[in-house]
Design a protein around this motif. Sequence first.
Motif, PDB file in Angstrom:
ATOM      1  N   ALA A 156       0.830  -1.219   0.000  1.00  0.00           N
ATOM      2  CA  ALA A 156       0.000   0.000   0.000  1.00  0.00           C
ATOM      3  C   ALA A 156       0.857   1.258   0.000  1.00  0.00           C
ATOM      4  O   ALA A 156       0.594   2.204  -0.740  1.00  0.00           O
TER       5      ALA A 156
ATOM      6  N   LYS B  12      -4.178  -0.773  -6.797  1.00  0.00           N
ATOM      7  CA  LYS B  12      -5.556  -1.120  -6.430  1.00  0.00           C
ATOM      8  C   LYS B  12      -6.198  -2.080  -7.444  1.00  0.00           C
ATOM      9  O   LYS B  12      -7.153  -2.771  -7.128  1.00  0.00           O
TER      10      LYS B  12
ATOM     11  N   HIS C  20     -11.878 -13.353   6.951  1.00  0.00           N
ATOM     12  CA  HIS C  20     -10.842 -12.435   6.466  1.00  0.00           C
ATOM     13  C   HIS C  20      -9.856 -13.138   5.536  1.00  0.00           C
ATOM     14  O   HIS C  20      -9.057 -12.492   4.867  1.00  0.00           O
TER      15      HIS C  20
ATOM     16  N   GLN D 198      -8.684  -7.279  -0.491  1.00  0.00           N
ATOM     17  CA  GLN D 198      -8.795  -6.064  -1.317  1.00  0.00           C
ATOM     18  C   GLN D 198      -9.179  -4.854  -0.458  1.00  0.00           C
ATOM     19  O   GLN D 198      -8.626  -3.767  -0.619  1.00  0.00           O
ATOM     20  N   ASN D 199     -10.092  -5.058   0.476  1.00  0.00           N
ATOM     21  CA  ASN D 199     -10.489  -3.948   1.357  1.00  0.00           C
ATOM     22  C   ASN D 199      -9.300  -3.450   2.176  1.00  0.00           C
ATOM     23  O   ASN D 199      -9.106  -2.233   2.329  1.00  0.00           O
ATOM     24  N   MET D 200      -8.495  -4.393   2.677  1.00  0.00           N
ATOM     25  CA  MET D 200      -7.307  -3.992   3.456  1.00  0.00           C
ATOM     26  C   MET D 200      -6.376  -3.168   2.589  1.00  0.00           C
ATOM     27  O   MET D 200      -5.923  -2.096   2.986  1.00  0.00           O
TER      28      MET D 200
ATOM     29  N   VAL E  52      -6.920  -1.414  -0.203  1.00  0.00           N
ATOM     30  CA  VAL E  52      -7.451  -0.088  -0.550  1.00  0.00           C
ATOM     31  C   VAL E  52      -7.456   0.846   0.668  1.00  0.00           C
ATOM     32  O   VAL E  52      -7.019   2.000   0.583  1.00  0.00           O
ATOM     33  N   SER E  53      -7.864   0.316   1.828  1.00  0.00           N
ATOM     34  CA  SER E  53      -7.926   1.197   3.014  1.00  0.00           C
ATOM     35  C   SER E  53      -6.521   1.614   3.453  1.00  0.00           C
ATOM     36  O   SER E  53      -6.309   2.758   3.851  1.00  0.00           O
ATOM     37  N   GLU E  54      -5.541   0.715   3.314  1.00  0.00           N
ATOM     38  CA  GLU E  54      -4.165   1.084   3.690  1.00  0.00           C
ATOM     39  C   GLU E  54      -3.576   2.094   2.693  1.00  0.00           C
ATOM     40  O   GLU E  54      -2.858   3.015   3.072  1.00  0.00           O
TER      41      GLU E  54
ATOM     42  N   ASP F 298      -5.264   4.321   1.050  1.00  0.00           N
ATOM     43  CA  ASP F 298      -5.918   5.609   1.351  1.00  0.00           C
ATOM     44  C   ASP F 298      -5.454   6.177   2.690  1.00  0.00           C
ATOM     45  O   ASP F 298      -5.421   7.402   2.876  1.00  0.00           O
ATOM     46  N   ARG F 299      -5.056   5.288   3.643  1.00  0.00           N
ATOM     47  CA  ARG F 299      -4.603   5.774   4.963  1.00  0.00           C
ATOM     48  C   ARG F 299      -3.215   6.416   4.855  1.00  0.00           C
ATOM     49  O   ARG F 299      -2.969   7.480   5.414  1.00  0.00           O
ATOM     50  N   TRP F 300      -2.297   5.760   4.115  1.00  0.00           N
ATOM     51  CA  TRP F 300      -0.908   6.228   4.125  1.00  0.00           C
ATOM     52  C   TRP F 300      -0.616   7.298   3.069  1.00  0.00           C
ATOM     53  O   TRP F 300       0.340   8.068   3.212  1.00  0.00           O
TER      54      TRP F 300
END
Length: 333
Positions: free
Chosen positions: A106, A120, A304, A311-313, A315-317, A319-321
């Motif tokens: 990510a 992504k 999980h 995929q959710n992990m 994308v969220s990582e 967007d977080r970093w």
Amino acid sequence: MQALSPARHGSLTRRALPLAIALLLAAGPTLAQDYPSRPITIVVPAAAGGPTDTISRVTAQAMSKALGQQLLIENVAGAGGTIGTGRVVRATPDGYTLLIFHVGLATAATLYRQLPYDTKQAFAPVGLITDAPMTIVARSDFPPNTLGELVSYLKSHDKTSLGNAGLGSAAHLCGMLFMAETKIQLTTVPYRGTGPMMNDLLGKQIDMGCDQATNTTGPILGKLIKAYAVTTKSRLNTLPDVPTAEEAGLKGFELNIRHGLWAPKGTPPAIVQKLSAALKIALKEPDVIKRFSDISTTPVAENHATPEAAQNMLVSEIDRWAPIIKAAGQYAD
Ligand code: MLT
């Protein structure tokens, strides 16, 4: 129909790839029946002996039983994991070349502006594997004994060296957060993974590290390195004497590293499902659960070990970093 000629390492030319994907998807269900009919390679984009390598070898061994085929680990370290990752992104999407990696996937998406793929969109995720806390550690003869003492010591010793596994690695992110929280700038020393970093910490060649508990639990219990804190809400059963960062004074300092299994985009869904099913079986193996808990990590819950969760992990990582990396303005290229 023109015969496809896989290039070196099973990677296809950019032009031939869409046709290969279409043919493979069409043949997916049939292919999945015979899959796997030969050994599968799992690319680990970090040096051997480190946390990602350890997680991968335990997982591969158990999955090979479930699939009835060998899963071979290939360590392809360097450039924040993008060399190994790129190898898998370009691989023929037939289920025989896979990737195990973590948040590094990510962070690379933002750190490397010239990446020849959109992270992504680049994978057919298979599932998450484990969730591991980080630990703040130092060489065994480092003067401070508590996190409080460490922070005051570092304020007057800014030449202290802090090892990591390169830009965007879990060790780098943890070190970055530690320096931001304590407002202390340390001298960072990058390695091709925290496996070699740990060797230098054990050898007292560097002073400190912030590394996954999967890599530090053994040396901490063996009193071969010092531990100041774990980055979880509560203490770890394996390391009852090591306080949480919160307890030790670093409010809100929580960081967990989740590893996942990834196939190249275009891998037939039937094969991805077979891999995800094998992963679920592997993560329920008593021997796997024991080996993971001995190194302070746990297999993820069954829901999980799925493509959606992975995929959710991812994308969220990403967007977080991304905003943190952009704010720091520190790019790898
Ligand atoms: C490794 O296996 O070396 C690590 O996962 C590196 C890191 O990201 O800190």
